[in-house]
Write an enzyme that holds these catalytic residues in place. Structure first.
Site, mmCIF file in Angstrom:
data_model
loop_
_atom_site.group_PDB
_atom_site.id
_atom_site.type_symbol
_atom_site.label_atom_id
_atom_site.label_comp_id
_atom_site.label_asym_id
_atom_site.label_seq_id
_atom_site.Cartn_x
_atom_site.Cartn_y
_atom_site.Cartn_z
ATOM 1 N N ASP A 364 38.390 44.932 41.181
ATOM 2 C CA ASP A 364 37.666 46.040 41.824
ATOM 3 C C ASP A 364 38.584 47.264 41.875
ATOM 4 O OD1 ASP A 364 39.389 44.856 43.724
ATOM 5 O OD2 ASP A 364 38.259 45.746 45.376
ATOM 6 N N HIS A 693 38.404 38.553 35.799
ATOM 7 C CA HIS A 693 37.418 39.433 36.431
ATOM 8 C C HIS A 693 38.009 40.833 36.571
ATOM 9 C CE1 HIS A 693 34.222 40.717 39.084
ATOM 10 N NE2 HIS A 693 35.122 41.088 39.978
ATOM 11 N N ASP A 741 37.339 30.394 32.813
ATOM 12 C CA ASP A 741 37.787 31.690 32.292
ATOM 13 C C ASP A 741 36.576 32.538 31.946
ATOM 14 O OD1 ASP A 741 39.349 33.729 31.345
ATOM 15 O OD2 ASP A 741 39.605 32.843 29.351
ATOM 16 N N GLU A 750 40.156 36.179 38.965
ATOM 17 C CA GLU A 750 40.441 37.599 39.099
ATOM 18 C C GLU A 750 41.912 37.836 38.793
ATOM 19 O OE1 GLU A 750 38.696 39.343 42.555
ATOM 20 O OE2 GLU A 750 39.244 41.381 41.956
HETATM 21 O O1 9MR Z 1 43.242 37.485 47.727
HETATM 22 C C1 9MR Z 1 42.257 37.573 48.755
HETATM 23 C C2 9MR Z 1 41.987 36.214 49.327
HETATM 24 O O2 9MR Z 1 43.145 35.701 49.941
HETATM 25 C C3 9MR Z 1 40.859 36.307 50.336
HETATM 26 O O3 9MR Z 1 40.529 35.013 50.766
HETATM 27 C C4 9MR Z 1 39.650 36.979 49.699
HETATM 28 C C5 9MR Z 1 38.503 37.156 50.649
HETATM 29 O O4 9MR Z 1 38.842 37.972 51.701
HETATM 30 O O5 9MR Z 1 40.010 38.236 49.191
HETATM 31 C C6 9MR Z 1 41.014 38.217 48.207
HETATM 32 O O6 9MR Z 1 41.338 39.493 47.854
HETATM 33 C C7 9MR Z 1 40.420 40.238 47.063
HETATM 34 C C8 9MR Z 1 40.091 41.493 47.841
HETATM 35 O O7 9MR Z 1 39.356 41.165 48.980
HETATM 36 C C9 9MR Z 1 39.344 42.517 46.994
HETATM 37 N N1 9MR Z 1 40.042 42.778 45.782
HETATM 38 C C10 9MR Z 1 40.286 41.594 44.989
HETATM 39 C C11 9MR Z 1 41.108 40.616 45.778
HETATM 40 C C12 9MR Z 1 41.487 39.396 44.935
HETATM 41 O O8 9MR Z 1 40.389 38.594 44.686
#
Ligand code: 9MR
Length: 770
Positions: A364, A693, A741, A750
């Site tokens: 994102d 992702h 994948d 991601e």
């Molecule tokens: O890495 C984060 C993970 O530990 C959390 O459980 C999750 C949900 O809150 O979010 C992950 O972080 C994401 C973030 O919220 C938005 N950008 C991408 C991040 C990696 O997936």
């Protein structure tokens, strides 16, 4: 009191019988199932506390370091004239036991006996420990209740040598075979082998060199190692490791550490199944260090990415510089209206900030203070190691692919500054409510589609309420930056330190301004965290390391995290739990600490390193990650990297090679020695992640767009099946296999700044520790 048998007593021990060798031993293993965890009879069986009860005799000397017990053995003598062992083992007749020894070094087979601890030294069980680095197991049924001893017969070598134990364990178990059961010959493996998982990125010549087999049998199998010209260079027998709950399969380990061959295109073969190809050569990690660091430039917001620097596929327009259709990031206001009312009880602000720049978080295009802070801190940590150990590479200019290469400054500092500048801009200006606090994040107010290039993002961007966690995390990273920029740019260092101090005081004055969970539904991640005590400790630690001010040390010592454990499962630290980072840096760089405090934090890191090493050595895939509930977490791959960094720090403090090997072997997992036989680092290995992702590296969704650049780490298996792809394709998956994948598999596939940053640190450590 430790009872040490005199050499005279030792002479009564059973004379050495010619062992039928490791194959016979492995044959026994074939009949058994792994015992359930049970009471350990050998004190400090992983040599973590130094309280083991081992004795030595016949000129053997013992030395202890966290995680191992080493025996220096003089040349000559009969095997039973040079001994080490442990007494007072109380066995119950008829009960089955498993003896496990994990040793390293040695020059000859060592007879190992469980016998009565006094005359006539009645033998209950015997096995042979082969030289090299691998575990050996023996299951036997006890025959008598007299106190027994475990004895290693070490004598008879042509020259003096050392052998070290990493584990000596004796536990009652449910093993199905008694001592004396007929050995089972190794099998061919035909039809029983599912996968031979190897480090597809290659093995270092001095190892460890191990692979893991997924099989439908727990019988030992014959393997061969074949070189690029098709010649068999080694063969041997696998070591069954039983059912692995995270792989959902029976596992066996192939150990070819002792094979001296080097080159490319090796493969392993068992029962007609071949592994992916791999090389055995030196210098494996220098390129990964550069690729992992260069990954950050195309992740930058607020700057056009130049194809001649990043690679032609990666040229793109600047994102979020206030040019339509972007609605940010040069003048971004705070969240308002219903969203602000719902999330923050009506909080908003009357100012706008220029928060352009920084790195996009992940797939994102949000930018978040806590993930930004830990990422920049971990890059700076890699740099600080390079500066303090004198390993020059990471302090160089012109090392990586970024626009500032050649400006006379270390590339790593250039990249770190890009993010630090952004983090500085998130701080609430003086005179405003919550001045000095740091906005938790800035992102779109609605999720955008995949793909959406940064410059094409049409959504409104908004600043979210400052948080205590973001503010302390920023203070920590900025304080660390202040000491590292001091040599090259005093003015910038002063700016960072002053902002860090302001943030620290502001967060102390607003100790419970937490980001709400529901925030995640508004076009960005929530980074929810309702405990700021670890961020506070980390900030105090970094500020103290930088300034040496006693008040800051007093704050750090008043924190519950000062005494807290450094060995945390599943991960030593991550964006949410950062206390370990504070302790790590105090141990490594806390030169202003009083000696007893420095000794305390260093001992804690050494202990944690030994604990992660023991965890690593227990894993059939050789990696230092195993959540207590067996369930793999979101970002499991980076959790492994964090645990590796603790072992790396413990290695830096102790120079104990076992720790270095533990880091190296853990890397096997990321590069393909896992239950999927898949490399999670793009471009490393024949089967590697290519569709992480991302709204830009979205080749799978639009063929005109690129795949992620080499050196991109995928998040990794996630037992929680959160995205649609996972829910459709991964139902019932064994934890290590909860990964696909696919670009839409955002919960397991991601990429993220806080995952590639520890990859830079680990790759750099490995590149600098030949
Ligand atoms: O890495 C984060 C993970 O530990 C959390 O459980 C999750 C949900 O809150 O979010 C992950 O972080 C994401 C973030 O919220 C938005 N950008 C991408 C991040 C990696 O997936």
């Amino acid at each position: 009191m430790i009872k040490v048998p005199s050499p005279a007593r030792a002479a009564f021990l059973a004379p050495l019988r010619r062992s039928s060798g490791p194959l016979a031993f492995l044959g026994l293993v074939a009949l058994i199932a792994l015992p359930a965890l049970a009471d350990e009879l050998i004190l400090d069986s992983h040599f973590r506390s130094g309280k083991d009860q081992f004795w030595a005799a016949g000129g053997v000397t013992l030395s202890r370091s966290p995680g191992r017990l080493c025996m220096d053995v003089p040349a000559g003598g009969q095997p039973w004239e040079r001994l080490a062992g442990v007494n007072d083992l109380h066995l119950s007749p008829g009960e089955t036991y498993r003896l496990t020894l994990r040793a390293e070094g040695g020059v000859q087979p060592v007879p190992v006996l469980v016998q009565r601890g006094a005359e006539p030294w009645t033998e209950q069980a015997r096995m042979t420990l082969s030289p090299g680095n691998h575990p050996a197991h023996l299951d036997f049924t006890a025959r008598e209740s007299d106190p027994a001893q475990l004895v290693l017969q070490l004598g008879g070598a042509q020259s003096a040598y050392q052998i070290c134990l990493h584990e000596a364990s004796l536990k009652p178990g449910l093993a199905g075979a008694a001592a004396g059961a007929p050995p089972v010959a190794p099998q061919s493996g035909e039809g029983k082998v599912q996968l031979i998982a190897v480090n597809q990125g290659g093995y270092l010549p001095d190892g460890p060199k191990r692979a893991t087999l997924l099989a439908t049998t727990d019988a030992p199998l014959r393997f061969k190692l074949v070189d690029g010209s098709g010649l068999r260079v080694a063969s041997g027998v696998t070591e069954p490791r039983g059912m692995d709950p995270t792989a959902g399969a029976m596992t066996q380990v192939i150990d070819f550490t002792d094979v001296p061959a080097q080159g490319s295109n090796f493969h392993l073969e068992v029962g007609g199944v071949r592994s992916e190809p791999f090389s055995i050569r030196g210098g494996l990690y220098a390129k990964l260090r550069v690729d992992a660091l260069s990954w950050f430039y195309p992740q930058r917001s607020g700057i056009a990415i130049k194809g001649e620097i990043a690679g032609e596929d990666y040229a793109r327009a600047a994102g979020h510089v206030g040019v339509a259709p972007n609605k940010g990031d040069t003048k971004v206001g705070c969240l308002t209206g219903l969203a602000a009312a719902t999330l923050y009880g009506g909080w908003s602000c009357d100012y706008t900030l220029d928060v352009s720049g920084g790195w996009y978080d992940a797939g994102d295009q949000g930018k978040y203070a806590v993930s930004g802070a830990i990422s920049v801190a971990q890059l700076l940590g890699a740099y600080e190691r390079a500066v303090t150990t004198g390993a020059k590479a990471l302090t160089k200019d012109g090392l990586a692919r970024l626009p500032e290469a050649g400006n006379g400054q270390p590339d790593l500092l250039d990249e770190a500054r890009w993010e630090l500048d952004f983090l500085l801009s998130l701080q609430v200006p003086a005179g405003k409510p919550l001045a000095g606090m740091v906005h938790h994040k800035v992102h779109d107010t609605r999720w955008t589609e995949v793909p959406t290039l940064p410059a094409d993002d049409p959504e409104m961007r908004a600043l979210h309420r400052p948080s205590t966690t973001a503010t302390f995390a920023f203070a920590a990273a900025a304080a660390q930056g202040a000491r590292l920029f001091a040599a090259s740019d005093k003015t910038y260092a002063a700016t960072l330190l002053s902002a860090a101090r302001t943030a620290y005081q502001a967060a102390k004055a607003n100790p419970d301004l937490y980001p709400p969970t529901s925030d995640g539904q508004q076009g960005g991640g929530d980074y929810q965290d309702d405990d700021a005590s670890d961020e506070a400790y980390w900030a105090a630690a970094e500020l103290f390391i930088t300034t040496g001010e006693p008040d800051l040390l007093a704050d750090a010592k008043a924190s519950p995290h000062w005494e807290g454990s450094s060995f945390v499962l599943p991960a030593a630290f991550d964006w949410r739990s950062v206390a370990g980072l504070g302790r790590l840096d105090l141990a490594l760089y806390g030169t202003a600490l009083p000696p007893e405090d420095r000794a305390f934090v260093q001992a804690a890191i050494r202990q944690a390193g030994a604990d992660y090493l023991a965890l690593q050595q227990d894993e059939p895939f050789g990696h230092a990650y195993h959540p207590e509930d067996d369930q793999y977490n979101w970002g499991s791959n980076q959790m492994l990297l964090q645990n590796m960094l603790v072992m790396a720090a413990a290695y830096d403090l102790s120079q104990d090679k076992a720790l270095l090997k533990g880091v190296r072997e853990s890397m096997d997992y990321l590069l393909g020695r896992n239950a999927l036989g898949f490399s999670y680092i793009t471009g490393y290995g024949r089967r590697s992640a290519a569709n992480q992702h991302s709204r830009w590296y979205a080749h799978q969704a639009d063929p005109s767009l690129p795949n992620p650049p080499p050196g991109t780490l995928a998040g990794g298996p996630n037992s929680a099946l959160l995205d649609e792809v996972a829910r459709k394709q991964l139902q019932g998956c064994a934890p290590q296999r909860c990964y696909v994948d696919d670009i839409k598999a955002w919960a397991s596939n991601e990429m993220a700044i806080n995952w590639n940053a520890p990859l830079v640190a680990v790759a750099s450590f490995l590149a600098d520790t030949p």
